[in-house]
Design a protein around this motif. Structure first.
Motif, PDB file in Angstrom:
ATOM      1  N   GLY A 313       0.810  -1.211   0.000  1.00 13.01           N
ATOM      2  CA  GLY A 313       0.000   0.000   0.000  1.00 13.01           C
ATOM      3  C   GLY A 313       0.840   1.255   0.000  1.00 13.01           C
ATOM      4  O   GLY A 313       0.518   2.223  -0.681  1.00 13.01           O
ATOM      5  N   ALA A 316       1.910   2.483  -3.398  1.00 14.98           N
ATOM      6  CA  ALA A 316       0.826   3.056  -4.191  1.00 14.98           C
ATOM      7  C   ALA A 316       0.550   4.490  -3.764  1.00 14.98           C
ATOM      8  O   ALA A 316       0.256   5.352  -4.591  1.00 14.98           O
ATOM      9  CB  ALA A 316      -0.426   2.203  -4.048  1.00 14.98           C
ATOM     10  N   ILE A 317       0.649   4.746  -2.474  1.00 17.69           N
ATOM     11  CA  ILE A 317       0.442   6.111  -1.978  1.00 17.69           C
ATOM     12  C   ILE A 317       1.514   7.038  -2.530  1.00 17.69           C
ATOM     13  O   ILE A 317       1.234   8.144  -2.988  1.00 17.69           O
ATOM     14  CB  ILE A 317       0.463   6.122  -0.430  1.00 17.69           C
ATOM     15  CG1 ILE A 317      -0.794   5.431   0.089  1.00 17.69           C
ATOM     16  CG2 ILE A 317       0.553   7.549   0.096  1.00 17.69           C
ATOM     17  CD1 ILE A 317      -0.748   5.145   1.574  1.00 17.69           C
ATOM     18  N   MET A 330      -5.321   8.836 -11.039  1.00 13.29           N
ATOM     19  CA  MET A 330      -5.600   7.495 -10.499  1.00 13.29           C
ATOM     20  C   MET A 330      -7.087   7.244 -10.714  1.00 13.29           C
ATOM     21  O   MET A 330      -7.917   7.627  -9.880  1.00 13.29           O
ATOM     22  CB  MET A 330      -5.281   7.469  -9.000  1.00 13.29           C
ATOM     23  CG  MET A 330      -3.812   7.586  -8.677  1.00 13.29           C
ATOM     24  SD  MET A 330      -2.957   6.003  -8.742  1.00 13.29           S
ATOM     25  CE  MET A 330      -3.489   5.272  -7.188  1.00 13.29           C
ATOM     26  N   HIS A 352     -10.298  -1.868  -5.864  1.00 15.50           N
ATOM     27  CA  HIS A 352     -10.319  -0.508  -6.405  1.00 15.50           C
ATOM     28  C   HIS A 352      -8.872  -0.068  -6.630  1.00 15.50           C
ATOM     29  O   HIS A 352      -7.933  -0.774  -6.260  1.00 15.50           O
ATOM     30  CB  HIS A 352     -11.070   0.434  -5.462  1.00 15.50           C
ATOM     31  CG  HIS A 352     -10.560   0.415  -4.065  1.00 15.50           C
ATOM     32  ND1 HIS A 352     -11.223  -0.160  -3.013  1.00 15.50           N
ATOM     33  CD2 HIS A 352      -9.396   0.862  -3.556  1.00 15.50           C
ATOM     34  CE1 HIS A 352     -10.515  -0.047  -1.914  1.00 15.50           C
ATOM     35  NE2 HIS A 352      -9.390   0.564  -2.223  1.00 15.50           N
ATOM     36  N   PRO A 354      -5.672   2.103  -5.879  1.00 19.52           N
ATOM     37  CA  PRO A 354      -4.725   1.070  -6.292  1.00 19.52           C
ATOM     38  C   PRO A 354      -5.201  -0.341  -5.926  1.00 19.52           C
ATOM     39  O   PRO A 354      -5.740  -0.549  -4.826  1.00 19.52           O
ATOM     40  CB  PRO A 354      -3.462   1.421  -5.492  1.00 19.52           C
ATOM     41  CG  PRO A 354      -3.950   2.144  -4.293  1.00 19.52           C
ATOM     42  CD  PRO A 354      -5.175   2.894  -4.726  1.00 19.52           C
TER      43      PRO A 354
ATOM     44  N   GLN B 251      -4.956  12.563  -4.246  1.00 26.54           N
ATOM     45  CA  GLN B 251      -4.902  11.148  -4.634  1.00 26.54           C
ATOM     46  C   GLN B 251      -4.180  10.322  -3.584  1.00 26.54           C
ATOM     47  O   GLN B 251      -4.622   9.247  -3.214  1.00 26.54           O
ATOM     48  CB  GLN B 251      -4.182  10.978  -5.976  1.00 26.54           C
ATOM     49  CG  GLN B 251      -4.991  11.462  -7.155  1.00 26.54           C
ATOM     50  CD  GLN B 251      -4.287  11.194  -8.487  1.00 26.54           C
ATOM     51  OE1 GLN B 251      -3.239  10.544  -8.527  1.00 26.54           O
ATOM     52  NE2 GLN B 251      -4.868  11.674  -9.561  1.00 26.54           N
ATOM     53  N   GLY B 252      -3.055  10.862  -3.115  1.00 28.22           N
ATOM     54  CA  GLY B 252      -2.271  10.139  -2.128  1.00 28.22           C
ATOM     55  C   GLY B 252      -3.069   9.924  -0.854  1.00 28.22           C
ATOM     56  O   GLY B 252      -3.077   8.846  -0.285  1.00 28.22           O
ATOM     57  N   ALA B 255      -5.531   7.182  -1.265  1.00 28.53           N
ATOM     58  CA  ALA B 255      -4.881   5.876  -1.198  1.00 28.53           C
ATOM     59  C   ALA B 255      -4.556   5.515   0.250  1.00 28.53           C
ATOM     60  O   ALA B 255      -4.679   4.375   0.658  1.00 28.53           O
ATOM     61  CB  ALA B 255      -3.633   5.857  -2.067  1.00 28.53           C
ATOM     62  N   HIS B 259      -5.685   2.285   2.600  1.00 32.36           N
ATOM     63  CA  HIS B 259      -4.604   1.373   2.968  1.00 32.36           C
ATOM     64  C   HIS B 259      -4.614   1.061   4.456  1.00 32.36           C
ATOM     65  O   HIS B 259      -4.775  -0.061   4.878  1.00 32.36           O
ATOM     66  CB  HIS B 259      -3.276   1.978   2.548  1.00 32.36           C
ATOM     67  CG  HIS B 259      -2.080   1.246   3.036  1.00 32.36           C
ATOM     68  ND1 HIS B 259      -1.955  -0.119   2.952  1.00 32.36           N
ATOM     69  CD2 HIS B 259      -0.948   1.693   3.623  1.00 32.36           C
ATOM     70  CE1 HIS B 259      -0.798  -0.485   3.471  1.00 32.36           C
ATOM     71  NE2 HIS B 259      -0.182   0.594   3.886  1.00 32.36           N
TER      72      HIS B 259
END
Lengths: 711, 711
Positions: A313, A316-317, A330, A352, A354, B251-252, B255, B259
């Motif tokens: 994870g 992806a962040i 994204m 979803h 990521p 976006q981050g 995510a 996570h």
């Protein structure tokens, strides 16, 4: 490459300036040619030696009994001219001058370089250098070079060519790429570029079948238009050019001046030019590595939507953080995609974006599932590219995953890229598979995100430049009034009224002004108030400072007073000024003030600039620019780059302003700037009001070259 | 480290959840502990096995006959609570819960994590995890971990400790550093951080003699103040903390939520906090490598003046380009320095900055000259640091140069750094000498420039935070009127007048307003025009929208009309509103409008924000913020960060505005925000006029927690 084929694939090379001093550039070049197995004929030249490195040594170029394709010159600067004269006599087509002591070393060197070029021109010799490290044709094992270019590690063969003005730093780009497993075709260090320059070499390399991508380092050019042309040709040819522009900041530019005394154009103009071509700017060694990897498969995302898939994870962040900064999106996966993923992704994972495949997912047993997951993501309509995190899950797991990526990549035009910060000891075998499959691998999620953004931008440029019909050069597009053309041609000064007439004819709406000699003129009765009045005089360029402007005049009586006042002020402050009258113009209300103009730059020719007007103009330096000419889409991009752009959509509940009209005017201005490039030095439209309907230039000045301004 | 010494240096470890499945986290942990030579006692636990990896295997923790310092738990989530209860019964002080299936996996997991923490608290067990990779004490060979943390390559011993919420990505930072030759002390992957969190671990590591530098990766924290405190303690201790904040963009952050469901505070507040501590933000793997190298010698430049010395002009240009972007100053060398350099630098080189020693200068024969050149540059009064380019000039030359750098570095407190993009095959021996001499080496000129800027910033922060007496927490600094304090405490709503009274008492100048009930009030005769009138009602927070504000009122007659109008408008638009009267305030003219305020953030507590006012406020998002409380120097830094800052110096020929007064008000506001942190949710001062002399809050609202606003 026809022009330079004798240079890059010489059948015979003479090296002048060999000696027992192993450090001499000429000595190094001969040894490098021998050590790398140069297959042509090689003639060392030095009158003092009968032989050098086992080869017969000749007293002069003239004494060599056969014809020579390339003479490499490494003698001290003072001796270069005589050698070059020898070359001319022998009709040598190319010389590579390694020696320093020319333009970069003061007045004597400047004169020497001038004379050198003269001899070369007269003798039809084309030159690389002087003050350079030479060149290497990696495929043909031609090492006509010295210094770092001839030392370990030896470059591998590949499809990247490098052209660099700075030998030392430029070659470090090649070394960084080589360390990352990237192979090379040609490497040329051009030094002072007296004759053959980076742009000509890029141009030639575009025609070289074995060159797929070009990397260049330049500190300056005297012909920005040639770079624009070659950048567009590269884009059309689908050969990316990665360009590192050294000397971009004030400090950098100063260092450039002291280093090669080469000309450094304005960095803003360079950046505009990059946007108008396929040239990708780089400013880090790892950017060269990453972007070359990204471009290698020649697959470009059809949009900015990206799907990230992996087993960590955190990665992806970090991808999302970096991706947002460079405009990657994204995407949200469709319900159908999520349903397909749910069949093959464990419950504790995520379907979803990521996509979390969960730790340990990469394994031989899971190959079919991974393939289905990857294909599901690729099939999502919003997915333009896929980025997979190859985390350390053990050697066999990574290998199994890489096999799946290879299989799936064959069947798709969408880029699949991988990031992996796992140690080579764990993922080395997987990386080899990915390399063979031309799947780019990046060392971190953020580098993967930026590389994908570069690919997306490249494709956007291909489409937008192909579509920009306004960028075609057409001198007949703008008609200039003959009497004004005569003034322009003569370098005379233009009044505001004349400037506006020129611009209006070119498609820039201007205020309908009246020019009167005094306050009693009959035309004034038809003025629609409120108005502004301004003194008209070629001798008073800064009207406000002498009290030559009055605004917000509400009625006829106030107008009379205002005209008398500005005439009085002008006569008082500039007694000798020739006064042509007073200009009365409608006062524009509402809308938003921009500044637009043209700078006819020495290096780049006419460049159109637009920016926010008012007090924030100077403060924020909120401007964007493009090389003229261009069409409305490019003009729209310019406006979109402005920080103040949202105001044009209607700030604080106000109606939206006419952005299309503003774009049309910028495009028209660019056509005017191109058509008048030989005569017009500068155009200033300040302010250019963007209104609810249309735009209006309230003040404008066209400045011809050589115009004498009473500043 | 006393708190955690039993955790990091356990004499005995039990691992629950070992099995024949080699991939199980528990199995991996036992093998890692054995393979790395754990010197304490090790007890595998599984009722099904008599032995594991040659060790006796116990049916439960309870069955182990001796006391246990650390229990590592790798059983499936459902079994964790029972194991933890066993640990409590046995008075185990620390548990490391590798298992996933808690907070990150939905409602059932959230409840499981709550209960887990309950058992731990009751049993006095401190927890690492759950959902984590565990920890490694590299020096003591304790590998209580699984996954990538136990795979090759093995970390070398060193003085860097790493704490990371994300095991997978966080450990890739360690791998990148390890590849660059950096050694480690402790590595802890904290996962869900139910109990022990990153901040507590950083705090403990500050007391660990063998830890010199800390690297952390976090996605969020629920206690920004604790991070502020530990960041300041780190700065005072001279132990740099490099922090990678994942989830910084929209976006981050999304995510991150998907996570670990950990809380992500606002990135702006994080960045403000970094500036108020010694925390250095990183966002690239190579930044971790570069900054750790830069900090290793613990030498800090006393300014931003830098001298570049080398044998390649191109590299110096690239250094200057990157350096200017991060505020490094390529100083002009004094005539004396230039004269000293001229004695040892060849004529064709350069004795100004960048110093060009010329190609081939690095050699055994030139060592004395190089030493003199380096000492001359170091002695220049403006030089705070020196950056040398170690270009490929052959192995022996590089070695000779490195010996000189080592010798000179011993005698100076000024940082000497090296950049070298030369291949290791050429410069490897030289790099080893530099490494031993603690001279940082960077892979490119731009990375060297940024690393030096980080060192300079670090020193600047040390000085400025030590000097900021306003940052000391002192609740008695602000006196609150008892009646207003009562309203605040009760969560009541405050009127503009009450808000202004509170702020004025705290040191914020406010307009002298009159509140009247109607247009006939006698106080109105003393009003100094022009004035503005505003309706006063707790039920009408957005006065303008209901016609409750009139500006630019020039005389008494207009004032009567205006008061009648706003009262009428308010009664018409909000019939039920309790109307307390009409506020009549002087209208401020001139100066520049700022917006100032306080956001009392869940994570960071009270934060003071200042920004440009007017139309550009929303558009440009030109704001800066700091965690309260702070002093005037910090306030001045906030103002200096604004894009609109130059306007305060007097734009377009206007007189300069009172920046000192603005800074004083921000500092006062920060004291107020801190003193009222339990009661005040928000403060808005809009506009805050900065005038030629002083500042003036023209409108202000203090919003207590729980205030019911009629939004």
């Amino acid at each position: 490459m026809n022009t330079f084929s004798q240079l890059f694939e010489p059948r015979s090379i003479a090296v002048v300036g060999v000696s027992d001093d192993a450090a001499r550039p000429g000595s190094q070049a001969v040894r490098a040619l021998l050590a790398n197995g140069f297959s042509g004929k090689l003639y060392p030249v030095n009158p003092k030696y009968p032989a050098f490195e086992g080869l017969p040594c000749f007293p002069s170029v003239a004494a060599i009994p056969e014809s020579i394709d390339v003479v490499v010159i490494g003698v001290p600067a003072k001796g270069v001219l005589a050698v070059l004269e020898d070359c001319a006599a022998k009709k040598v087509p190319f010389a590579v001058i390694l020696s320093g002591g020319f333009r970069e070393s003061g007045p004597e060197g400047i004169e020497r370089e001038r004379r050198m070029l003269e001899i070369a021109r007269e003798g039809n010799i084309r030159l690389i250098g002087p003050n350079c490290l030479g060149f290497v044709n990696v495929h043909a094992s031609v090492y006509a070079a010295f210094g770092s270019m001839t030392r370990e590690p030896k470059l591998q063969r590949g499809s990247v060519s490098l052209v660099t003005q700075s030998g030392g730093f430029g070659y470090s780009i090649a070394l960084a790429c080589a360390e990352a497993g990237i192979g090379f075709r040609h490497v040329v260090a051009t030094g002072n570029e007296s004759d053959i320059d980076t742009i000509q070499l890029i141009d030639a390399l575009l025609d070289d079948d074995k060159t797929q991508c070009i990397v260049a380092y330049i500190e300056g050019t005297s012909d920005g238009r040639a770079l624009l042309d070659v950048g567009r040709r590269a884009l059309a040819a689908g050969k990316p050019v990665l360009l590192w522009k050294g000397g971009v900041t004030e400090q950098g530019a100063r260092a450039a001046a002291s280093h090669t005394a080469s000309m450094t154009g304005s960095y803003d103009f360079y950046r505009a030019m990059f946007k108008q071509t396929g040239i990708v700017e780089i400013a880090e060694l790892h950017e060269a590595v990453d972007y070359l990897r990204a471009f290698a498969p020649a697959k470009y995302p059809a949009g900015r939507g990206v799907v990230v898939m992996g087993v960590s994870g955190g990665s992806a962040i970090v991808f999302a953080d970096a991706g947002e900064r460079v405009g990657m999106d994204m995407i949200e996966l469709s319900p159908e995609t999520q349903a397909r993923l749910a069949e093959v992704v464990p419950n504790i994972g995520a379907v979803h974006n990521p996509i979390d495949l969960t730790a340990g997912y990469f394994s031989k047993a899971n190959q079919d599932k991974l393939e289905l997951a990857l294909r599901a993501a690729l099939d999502d309509p919003k997915a333009a590219s896929i980025c997979v995190n190859l985390a350390t899950t053990g050697k066999s797991g990574c290998l199994a995953a890489a096999e799946v990526f290879r299989k799936v990549a064959r069947d798709t035009d969408k880029p699949i890229v991988v990031f992996s910060s796992a140690p080579a000891s764990e993922v080395g075998d997987a990386l080899r598979i990915l390399d063979e499959a031309r799947i780019p691998v990046f060392a971190s999620p953020s580098r993967a995100a930026r590389a994908l953004a570069v690919l997306a931008t490249y494709r956007e440029r291909q489409l937008s430049i192909a579509a920009d019909t306004g960028a075609r050069l057409d001198d007949a597009a703008v008609v200039i009034d003959p009497s004004l053309a005569a003034i322009l041609g003569a370098g005379g000064a233009l009044s505001e009224a004349q400037s506006k007439a020129l611009l209006e004819a070119a498609g820039v709406p201007v205020t309908k002004d009246i020019i009167v000699q005094d306050a009693r003129a009959a035309e004034l009765d038809s003025a629609s108030f409120p108005v502004v009045v301004k003194i008209v005089s070629q001798d008073i360029p800064h009207k406000t400072e002498v009290g030559g402007v009055k605004v917000g005049i509400a009625d006829r009586a106030a107008l009379t007073a205002a005209i008398d006042e500005v005439l009085g002020n002008a006569r008082q402050h500039v007694p000798d000024a020739r006064i042509d009258g007073v200009l009365v113009a409608p006062m524009i209300r509402g809308g938003f003030e921009l500044i637009a103009g043209v700078v006819n730059d020495e290096v780049f020719g006419p460049v159109v600039v637009v920016g926010a007007g008012g007090i924030y103009a100077e403060l924020l330096k909120d401007t964007s620019c493009r090389l003229a000419p261009f069409g409305i889409d490019t003009a729209r991009q310019m406006l979109d780059e402005l920080q103040c752009r949202p105001i044009l959509n209607g700030a604080r509940g106000k109606p939206p302003l006419d952005v299309d009209a503003a774009a049309r005017v910028l495009a028209s201005l660019s056509q005017f700037a191109w058509a008048t490039r030989d005569d017009v030095m500068e155009v200033d439209i300040n302010p250019l009001f963007v209104l609810e309907h249309g735009v209006m230039a309230a003040d404008a000045l066209v400045v011809p070259f050589g115009a004498q301004l009473a500043h």
